[in-house]
Write an enzyme that holds these catalytic residues in place. Structure first.
Site, PDB file in Angstrom:
ATOM      1  N   ASN A 165      45.794  50.658   1.471  1.00 59.42           N
ATOM      2  CA  ASN A 165      46.184  49.271   1.302  1.00 59.42           C
ATOM      3  C   ASN A 165      46.855  49.105  -0.272  1.00 59.42           C
ATOM      4  O   ASN A 165      45.402  49.857  -0.878  1.00 59.42           O
ATOM      5  CB  ASN A 165      44.772  48.599   1.618  1.00 59.42           C
ATOM      6  CG  ASN A 165      44.073  47.475   1.021  1.00 59.42           C
ATOM      7  OD1 ASN A 165      45.523  46.868   0.464  1.00 59.42           O
ATOM      8  ND2 ASN A 165      43.313  46.931   0.832  1.00 59.42           N
ATOM      9  N   TRP A 166      47.839  49.153  -0.011  1.00 58.66           N
ATOM     10  CA  TRP A 166      49.040  48.875  -1.875  1.00 58.66           C
ATOM     11  C   TRP A 166      47.779  47.575  -2.310  1.00 58.66           C
ATOM     12  O   TRP A 166      48.631  47.678  -3.458  1.00 58.66           O
ATOM     13  CB  TRP A 166      50.154  48.731  -1.307  1.00 58.66           C
ATOM     14  CG  TRP A 166      51.012  49.770  -0.108  1.00 58.66           C
ATOM     15  CD1 TRP A 166      50.175  50.869  -0.288  1.00 58.66           C
ATOM     16  CD2 TRP A 166      52.207  49.357  -0.534  1.00 58.66           C
ATOM     17  NE1 TRP A 166      50.761  51.682   0.962  1.00 58.66           N
ATOM     18  CE2 TRP A 166      52.352  50.872   0.287  1.00 58.66           C
ATOM     19  CE3 TRP A 166      53.164  49.149  -0.888  1.00 58.66           C
ATOM     20  CZ2 TRP A 166      53.463  51.408   0.918  1.00 58.66           C
ATOM     21  CZ3 TRP A 166      54.139  49.816  -0.480  1.00 58.66           C
ATOM     22  CH2 TRP A 166      54.534  50.864   0.434  1.00 58.66           C
ATOM     23  N   LYS A 167      47.619  46.774  -2.122  1.00 56.86           N
ATOM     24  CA  LYS A 167      46.401  45.754  -2.836  1.00 56.86           C
ATOM     25  C   LYS A 167      48.009  45.278  -3.927  1.00 56.86           C
ATOM     26  O   LYS A 167      48.820  45.248  -2.793  1.00 56.86           O
ATOM     27  CB  LYS A 167      45.684  46.113  -3.154  1.00 56.86           C
ATOM     28  CG  LYS A 167      44.739  47.104  -2.333  1.00 56.86           C
ATOM     29  CD  LYS A 167      43.283  47.670  -3.649  1.00 56.86           C
ATOM     30  CE  LYS A 167      42.451  48.120  -2.894  1.00 56.86           C
ATOM     31  NZ  LYS A 167      41.338  48.184  -3.540  1.00 56.86           N
ATOM     32  N   HIS A 204      38.535  41.554   4.278  1.00 55.19           N
ATOM     33  CA  HIS A 204      38.541  43.214   2.453  1.00 55.19           C
ATOM     34  C   HIS A 204      37.120  42.145   1.824  1.00 55.19           C
ATOM     35  O   HIS A 204      37.474  40.806   1.609  1.00 55.19           O
ATOM     36  CB  HIS A 204      39.520  43.414   1.638  1.00 55.19           C
ATOM     37  CG  HIS A 204      39.656  44.348   1.703  1.00 55.19           C
ATOM     38  ND1 HIS A 204      39.656  44.568  -0.421  1.00 55.19           N
ATOM     39  CD2 HIS A 204      40.415  46.239   1.622  1.00 55.19           C
ATOM     40  CE1 HIS A 204      39.119  45.231  -1.282  1.00 55.19           C
ATOM     41  NE2 HIS A 204      39.834  46.398  -0.101  1.00 55.19           N
ATOM     42  N   GLU A 220      37.250  42.466  -1.121  1.00 54.76           N
ATOM     43  CA  GLU A 220      38.088  41.854  -2.605  1.00 54.76           C
ATOM     44  C   GLU A 220      38.653  40.098  -2.172  1.00 54.76           C
ATOM     45  O   GLU A 220      38.801  39.236  -2.889  1.00 54.76           O
ATOM     46  CB  GLU A 220      39.255  42.244  -2.831  1.00 54.76           C
ATOM     47  CG  GLU A 220      39.128  43.885  -3.667  1.00 54.76           C
ATOM     48  CD  GLU A 220      39.817  45.042  -3.648  1.00 54.76           C
ATOM     49  OE1 GLU A 220      41.221  44.708  -3.456  1.00 54.76           O
ATOM     50  OE2 GLU A 220      39.793  46.210  -4.309  1.00 54.76           O
ATOM     51  N   GLU A 278      33.096  49.720   4.000  1.00 56.62           N
ATOM     52  CA  GLU A 278      33.501  49.928   2.983  1.00 56.62           C
ATOM     53  C   GLU A 278      33.068  49.558   1.977  1.00 56.62           C
ATOM     54  O   GLU A 278      32.609  48.628   1.460  1.00 56.62           O
ATOM     55  CB  GLU A 278      35.254  49.317   2.492  1.00 56.62           C
ATOM     56  CG  GLU A 278      36.218  49.713   3.273  1.00 56.62           C
ATOM     57  CD  GLU A 278      37.956  49.227   2.722  1.00 56.62           C
ATOM     58  OE1 GLU A 278      38.711  50.021   2.260  1.00 56.62           O
ATOM     59  OE2 GLU A 278      38.086  48.510   2.415  1.00 56.62           O
ATOM     60  N   GLY A 284      37.332  51.507  -5.384  1.00 56.66           N
ATOM     61  CA  GLY A 284      37.765  51.792  -6.471  1.00 56.66           C
ATOM     62  C   GLY A 284      37.423  52.265  -7.784  1.00 56.66           C
ATOM     63  O   GLY A 284      37.686  52.139  -8.885  1.00 56.66           O
ATOM     64  N   SER A 312      36.932  54.950  -2.342  1.00 55.59           N
ATOM     65  CA  SER A 312      37.766  56.389  -2.872  1.00 55.59           C
ATOM     66  C   SER A 312      37.851  57.693  -2.234  1.00 55.59           C
ATOM     67  O   SER A 312      37.338  58.116  -2.885  1.00 55.59           O
ATOM     68  CB  SER A 312      36.842  56.498  -4.069  1.00 55.59           C
ATOM     69  OG  SER A 312      36.188  54.965  -5.137  1.00 55.59           O
ATOM     70  N   GLY A 317      42.823  53.233  -0.542  1.00 58.03           N
ATOM     71  CA  GLY A 317      43.296  52.316  -1.613  1.00 58.03           C
ATOM     72  C   GLY A 317      44.204  53.225  -2.779  1.00 58.03           C
ATOM     73  O   GLY A 317      44.991  53.211  -2.150  1.00 58.03           O
ATOM     74  N   GLY A 318      43.776  52.968  -4.000  1.00 55.78           N
ATOM     75  CA  GLY A 318      44.543  53.865  -5.344  1.00 55.78           C
ATOM     76  C   GLY A 318      44.883  55.064  -4.399  1.00 55.78           C
ATOM     77  O   GLY A 318      46.406  55.317  -4.853  1.00 55.78           O
TER      78      GLY A 318
HETATM   79  P1  PGA Z   1      39.851  52.498  -3.144  1.00 56.39           P
HETATM   80  O1  PGA Z   1      39.994  50.861  -1.603  1.00 56.39           O
HETATM   81  O2  PGA Z   1      40.450  53.758  -2.198  1.00 56.39           O
HETATM   82  O3  PGA Z   1      41.104  52.327  -4.157  1.00 56.39           O
HETATM   83  O4  PGA Z   1      38.948  52.486  -2.665  1.00 56.39           O
HETATM   84  C1  PGA Z   1      39.878  51.239  -0.847  1.00 56.39           C
HETATM   85  C2  PGA Z   1      40.452  49.921  -0.447  1.00 56.39           C
HETATM   86  O5  PGA Z   1      39.952  49.080  -0.573  1.00 56.39           O
HETATM   87  O6  PGA Z   1      40.052  49.610   0.403  1.00 56.39           O
END
Ligand code: PGA
Length: 251
Positions: free
Chosen positions: A10-12, A96, A98, A168, A174, A214, A235-236
């Site tokens: 997930n590149w956001k 998600h 967010e 998640e 994050g 994470s 994500g990251g």
């Molecule tokens: P993260 O994000 O790996 O940076 O914690 C995961 C996500 O939000 O899908």
């Protein structure tokens, strides 16, 4: 015989077109989709370029980070599931944390999004997970069950074969703080039990439940070896080819 693991990136709201091309080419150079399904979720404008780069690459797919709950029409700024399908998207994230937090997406809207995606032949990746306060107060199982039932009760067993779940925990996204394999496995097995109650044991054993929060090159192998963890939503660590490829290789 286990299901093929799914590794999703997930590149956001990161990367522009040249960065995306470099990242995808680097991932293709150093990864192997033999043991897994790999799904990249770039921002909307980059989707066609990423689809193009992954054309004819077996085991690699493109997904969107969101879609509208509406079919079409006067919804300025929105993107429909049909549009996503027409440019080669096969998956989309729904719910998600967010989106829930910053865009106030509620169960009724998330249900509408999943309906649109299924109607367009895309596979929704429905994200669930508790906040830190909820875990501290021991409400995490209740919260996740509510997120599951409020949305999935609108769908059939047949629909469930097209839906993927991603657990998640919000406190792990994050933050660098990952759920321990025991915490993640406990929740994944609980989620599978909820799906069994709603749709039966066949649906529960065949649904893929990804872990996100994470997840990185160091902890992926241990998380993915848990019996109810069918892969990761990253994500990251999906923004750097080297890290993402190490995660793919952990399967
Ligand atoms: P993260 O994000 O790996 O940076 O914690 C995961 C996500 O939000 O899908």
């Amino acid at each position: 015989m286990g299901k093929a693991k799914i590794i999703a990136g997930n590149w956001k709201m990161n990367k522009n077109l040249p960065d995306a091309v470099t990242l995808v080419n680097d991932i293709l150079k150093s990864s192997d989709s033999k043991n897994s399904t790999i799904i990249l979720f770039p921002p909307f404008p980059l989707i066609p370029a990423v689809v193009d780069l992954l054309k004819n690459k077996t085991g690699y797919f493109v997904g969107a980070q969101n879609c509208s709950e509406h079919l079409s029409g006067a919804f300025t700024g929105e993107t429909s599931s049909e549009m996503l399908s027409s440019v080669g998207c096969k998956y989309a994230l729904v719910g998600h944390s967010e989106r829930r937090q910053y865009f106030n997406e509620q169960s009724s809207v998330l249900t509408g999004k999943i309906k649109q995606l299924l109607a367009s032949g895309l596979k929704p990746v429905y994200c669930i997970g508790e906040k830190l306060e909820e875990r501290k107060n021991n409400f995490h199982f209740d919260v996740v069950k509510k997120q599951l039932t409020e949305v999935l009760s609108h769908f059939s067993i047949e629909n469930m074969s097209q839906i993927i779940l991603a657990y998640e925990p919000v406190w792990a996204i994050g933050t660098g703080e990952t759920a321990t394999p025991v915490q993640a496995q406990d929740m994944h097995s609980f989620i599978r039990k909820c799906i069994a109650e709603m749709f039966g044991t066949d649906a529960a054993s065949s649904i893929s439940i990804l872990y996100g929060g994470s997840c990185n090159a160091q902890n992926a192998r241990e998380l993915f070896s848990c019996p109810d963890i069918d892969g990761g939503l990253i994500g990251g660590a999906s923004l750097k080819a080297e890290d993402f490829c190490k995660i793919i290789a952990s399967v």
